[in-house]
Write a protein that holds these residues in place. Structure first.
Motif, short mmCIF file in Angstrom:
data_model
loop_
_atom_site.label_atom_id
_atom_site.label_comp_id
_atom_site.label_asym_id
_atom_site.label_seq_id
_atom_site.Cartn_x
_atom_site.Cartn_y
_atom_site.Cartn_z
N PRO A 74 61.67 51.68 45.94
CA PRO A 74 61.57 52.61 47.07
C PRO A 74 60.51 53.68 46.83
N ALA A 75 59.98 54.18 47.92
CA ALA A 75 58.98 55.25 47.87
C ALA A 75 59.18 56.16 49.07
N TRP A 76 58.72 57.40 48.94
CA TRP A 76 58.86 58.36 50.03
C TRP A 76 57.53 58.51 50.76
N GLY A 77 57.60 58.51 52.09
CA GLY A 77 56.37 58.63 52.84
C GLY A 77 56.60 58.75 54.33
N PHE A 78 55.59 58.32 55.09
CA PHE A 78 55.61 58.47 56.55
C PHE A 78 55.35 57.12 57.21
N ALA A 79 56.00 56.91 58.34
CA ALA A 79 55.80 55.68 59.10
C ALA A 79 55.83 55.99 60.59
N SER A 80 55.19 55.12 61.36
CA SER A 80 55.11 55.28 62.82
C SER A 80 55.85 54.14 63.51
N VAL A 81 56.51 54.47 64.60
CA VAL A 81 57.22 53.46 65.39
C VAL A 81 56.19 52.62 66.16
N ILE A 82 56.23 51.29 65.95
CA ILE A 82 55.32 50.42 66.72
C ILE A 82 56.08 49.55 67.72
N ILE A 83 57.37 49.30 67.49
CA ILE A 83 58.23 48.59 68.45
C ILE A 83 59.59 49.26 68.44
N SER A 84 60.13 49.55 69.60
CA SER A 84 61.45 50.19 69.66
C SER A 84 62.34 49.50 70.69
N ASN A 85 63.57 49.23 70.27
CA ASN A 85 64.58 48.74 71.20
C ASN A 85 65.76 49.70 71.19
N HIS A 86 65.42 50.99 71.08
CA HIS A 86 66.42 52.06 71.17
C HIS A 86 65.90 53.09 72.18
N PRO A 87 66.73 53.51 73.13
CA PRO A 87 66.24 54.38 74.20
C PRO A 87 65.77 55.76 73.74
N ASP A 88 66.25 56.22 72.59
CA ASP A 88 65.92 57.58 72.14
C ASP A 88 64.88 57.63 71.04
N VAL A 89 64.33 56.50 70.69
CA VAL A 89 63.25 56.45 69.69
C VAL A 89 62.04 55.81 70.34
N LYS A 90 60.93 56.56 70.40
CA LYS A 90 59.77 56.14 71.18
C LYS A 90 58.65 55.61 70.28
N VAL A 91 57.92 54.66 70.82
CA VAL A 91 56.73 54.16 70.14
C VAL A 91 55.76 55.32 69.91
N GLY A 92 55.22 55.40 68.72
CA GLY A 92 54.29 56.47 68.38
C GLY A 92 54.91 57.62 67.60
#
Length: 370
Positions: A74-92
């Motif tokens: 495991p590592a700690w860092g940052f990631a961006s949403v590219i596909i979402s199938n949850h209404p409260d989590v948006k792409v980007g």
């Protein structure tokens, strides 16, 4: 259907020098409440090597399972949403958290709020909650774009450092007058030393804060300005053995432990075991006089969160974090490592102790713009 190509960097569990790249694919047809994240960047320090060394014992291999006999550190860092199938989590949207050494991560969203979400993927159930929460950078009071590399490098380590400092203070430093920090140049030790030095000054405490390090890092550790005294491992015999002492051990080196325990003997009032930087020298011929006590940060964090409440816990850590980040920012230079070749070299260099403590190492497996 869109197909997304991904890569995992895996290591052989019983022979960490061996590693494999594993190719896999995701599609845009994901289940309800799932989100696919593209890992933008993550840090890599000696702390990640510790994850690998104790992966079986402390369940670190369970976070991101892979092929039999191998694990993903495991590592700690940052990631961006590219596909979402949850209404409260948006792409980007971007999230800080605990990621595999991979290009992508598929998560199952739970307990979502403006602050972030919990990954409730089945194999992560029962693992320490602190590792399963992903923080939304838009609503993180301690996030700035200018310091996100330092956040990736230091924030997970800093929490451990904060908790060690807090624990020692809560125990009135076990009445010790000498605090010895091994692997004094390591990132977690840097934060511990900064916090202890600040506490000592603010509270008028009287103890000698001593950093032990390798010969090649003595000058750097002295330049930090937080240790009252800096010594190389070759000079352990010159320690003042008559002082009641605490050892905060990040190295795990058997010989260092044996020397300190033998020299200090009954004056070693607390032997705090934290890291395994020197993972190749963990054992020796004779049993150690003292076993020491493993400091497991997630357990102590849960204890403090219950005692203080979540809001107070975040307030206290946030104030200490800002104090530390202001101090460390002019000291550390960021080194970026791109692609699989960059990660492979950094991984082996860190594994073999060939890292300059003046550098903070950031990995980008995905190319910019991908």
């Amino acid at each position: 259907m869109v197909v997304i190509k991904a890569l995992d960097f895996t290591v052989k569990i019983d022979e960490l020098q061996k590693h494999q790249l594993v190719a896999k694919t995701y599609s845009d047809e994901i289940s309800s409440n799932q989100v696919l994240l593209k890992v933008d960047k993550f840090s890599f320090t000696s702390n990640n090597i510790t994850y690998g060394i104790v992966g079986e014992r402390m369940s670190y291999w369970k976070f991101f399972p892979t092929q039999s006999g191998y694990g993903i550190i495991p590592a700690w860092g940052f990631a961006s949403v590219i596909i979402s199938n949850h209404p409260d989590v948006k792409v980007g949207q971007r999230f800080y958290g605990y990621y595999p050494m991979s290009t992508h991560l598929l998560v199952t969203i739970d307990h979502v709020s403006s602050k972030g979400f919990v990954d409730k993927t089945e194999h992560r159930q029962g693992l320490p909650p602190i590792y399963n929460f992903y923080t939304n950078t838009e609503h993180d009071p301690n996030f700035t774009p200018e310091t996100e590399n330092l956040i990736s490098i230091f924030r997970p380590l800093f929490i451990t450092s904060f908790l060690i400092d807090d624990h020692l203070a809560a125990q009135d430093f076990y009445q010790a007058t000498q605090l010895i920090v091994t692997s004094a140049s390591s990132k977690t030790a840097q934060a511990v030393a900064c916090l202890l030095a600040h506490r000592k000054k603010e509270d008028g405490l009287r103890f000698n804060l001593l950093g032990l390090t390798s010969n090649k890092n003595v000058a750097f550790v002295k330049q930090l300005g937080w240790y009252d005294q800096t010594m190389s491992y070759d000079e352990i015999s010159h320690l003042n053995a008559s002082e009641k002492s605490i050892v905060v051990d990040f190295t795990g080196n058997y010989q260092t432990q044996f020397q300190l325990q033998t020299l200090l003997n009954g004056n070693l009032v607390y032997n705090c075991l934290v890291g395994l930087v020197d993972w190749q020298n963990l054992t020796g011929e004779n049993p150690l006089p003292q076993k020491g006590k493993l400091f497991f940060a997630p357990t102590y964090a849960e204890k403090r969160q219950k005692e203080w409440g979540a809001a107070k816990f975040h307030q206290n850590t946030g104030m200490a974090w800002q104090q530390f980040i202001d101090a460390i920012q002019p000291i550390i230079s960021i080194e970026e490592h791109s692609g699989t070749e960059g990660l492979e070299q950094l991984y082996l260099d860190t594994l073999n102790g060939k890292i300059d403590p003046r550098h903070g190492n950031i990995v980008r497996l995905n190319k910019r713009g991908d």
